[in-house]
Design an enzyme around this catalytic site. Structure first.
Site, PDB file in Angstrom:
ATOM      1  N   THR A  23       0.709  -1.005  -0.055  1.00 31.19           N
ATOM      2  CA  THR A  23       0.216  -0.219   0.200  1.00 31.19           C
ATOM      3  C   THR A  23       0.372   1.198  -0.210  1.00 31.19           C
ATOM      4  OG1 THR A  23      -2.364   0.878   1.031  1.00 31.19           O
ATOM      5  CG2 THR A  23      -0.595   0.025   2.840  1.00 31.19           C
ATOM      6  N   CYS A  29      -3.579   7.275   7.700  1.00 31.95           N
ATOM      7  CA  CYS A  29      -4.166   6.042   8.043  1.00 31.95           C
ATOM      8  C   CYS A  29      -3.850   5.003   8.502  1.00 31.95           C
ATOM      9  CB  CYS A  29      -4.707   5.314   6.594  1.00 31.95           C
ATOM     10  SG  CYS A  29      -5.840   6.711   5.700  1.00 31.95           S
ATOM     11  N   HIS A  46      -5.636  -1.135   4.826  1.00 33.66           N
ATOM     12  CA  HIS A  46      -5.432   0.349   4.870  1.00 33.66           C
ATOM     13  C   HIS A  46      -6.721   1.070   5.550  1.00 33.66           C
ATOM     14  CE1 HIS A  46      -3.603   3.899   2.630  1.00 33.66           C
ATOM     15  NE2 HIS A  46      -4.078   4.339   3.355  1.00 33.66           N
TER      16      HIS A  46
END
Lengths: 161, 206
Positions: A23, A29, A46
């Protein structure tokens, strides 16, 4: 050829070995990487927000830490992972801006990480390493061969956790 | 109340496009005055993207960008963010400092404060257009600046949008000085409770 699977924002993926789950550009996040040491089945989420119960619109389970972990574990178990062999690694949860106002907005990264720890703890999934907090973005790659989580940054180096 | 961009109709999009148009028009005029240069601007594009796509807007989630974040208070509360590519930020700084446009910018203390000033002007004039249009009192804070991967910077407004829906709304503005193009993205992120105030003031509530 390597099997590289991209996980977007508010997204999650699980896979059989061999695979590299990645990711890009994690900010506030949190990236939740799960690894079954025996079957080498991996999962990566994520997640953007700590708690699905605080928000009305929760159609996308991958958006929230609590529901993302549940769904990711479920998908891994469906692939044949063994629950008590799964371990976790965390990355992200940064505070990208140093604001004095809007404290709630600014603490979101910290709260995402805290929520991930609480949720994993409640499922008895041990967190074996983490690279969280700070004020910088991270790109992460989870390798199903070794379970190593590679963390790349701009200006803060590369590390393996 | 529920405002969901996933189901925003054309009227809402038109209104937001108009805000974007006037707001960034104002912003670019202010920038042109400050730089004492003729600056051209294309019609801004209002974009609504899913989270999965959003970090690609500036050419990829790992592209280095500069983000300027201001908080907004007054009749509405929330945040406004202006994001531009690292190189474009360098061009703006060079214009402002009267340096050759292709000169590499190190973003030292002076250059960072020049960028913050640009953020001040852009966001300030954007908000004043919105304020005039809605008759609402909208006050920006001093800007905070961060330079990092696009995905990481965009996560800040995206998380706020995440509280109400599954997509992000932003306004892409492209302006040019001579043959040099600069693309910037405005994210106006009202707090959940401020949407109603904003849309009502624009006459499109409900």
């Amino acid at each position: 050829m390597e099997n590289i699977i991209k996980v977007g924002m508010a997204d999650l993926k699980a896979s059989h070995h061999p695979a590299i789950l990645t990711t890009l550009g994690l900010g506030s996040c949190v990236g939740i990487a799960l690894f079954d040491r025996v079957t080498k089945i991996v999962g990566l989420a994520h997640a953007m927000l700590p708690d699905s119960t605080q928000v009305k619109n929760r159609t996308n389970a991958a958006k929230f830490v609590d529901t993302a972990v549940d769904l990711l574990v479920e998908e891994m178990l469906n692939l044949g992972a063994v629950k008590n062999k799964i371990v976790a690694k965390l990355a992200g949860g940064a505070q990208m801006f140093t604001f004095t106002q809007g404290a709630e907005l600014m603490r979101i990264g910290y709260r995402n990480v805290a929520a991930a720890k609480t949720k994993l703890d409640s499922l008895n999934i041990p967190i074996i390493s983490e690279d969280t907090g700070g004020n910088y973005g991270r790109t992460i790659e989870l390798d199903s061969e070794s379970g190593i989580l590679l963390v790349k940054t701009i200006g803060y180096g590369i590390k393996q956790i | 109340m529920s405002v969901n961009f996933d189901s925003l109709d054309n009227v809402h999009i038109d209104v937001l496009r108009e805000i974007g148009n006037i707001g960034s028009g104002n912003a670019v005029t202010a920038l042109a005055k400050m730089l004492n240069k003729k600056i051209n601007m294309d019609v801004p594009q209002v974009k609504v993207l899913q989270f999965q796509e959003v970090s690609d807007i500036l050419g990829g989630a790992e592209i280095p960008v500069v983000g300027l974040l201001l908080s907004v208070t007054g009749d509405i509360s929330g945040n406004i963010m202006f994001i531009l590519e690292y190189e474009a930020a360098g061009v703006l700084v060079n214009i402002l400092m009267g340096k050759p446009l292709n000169e590499t910018v190190a973003f030292d203390e002076i250059e960072v404060s020049a960028l913050k000033e640009i953020g001040n002007i852009l966001a300030g004039s954007y908000l004043s257009a919105l304020s005039t249009l809605t008759n609402l009192n909208i006050l920006p804070s001093v800007p905070e600046l961060a330079m990092d991967m696009a995905g990481a910077i965009i996560s800040v407004p995206a998380i706020e949008f995440g509280k109400i829906g599954d997509s992000v709304l932003f306004i892409e503005t492209e302006f040019s000085e001579g043959s040099t193009k600069v693309v910037g993205n405005f994210f106006l992120v009202p707090d959940v409770d401020s949407y109603e105030v904003l849309l009502k003031a624009l006459g499109v509530a409900g």
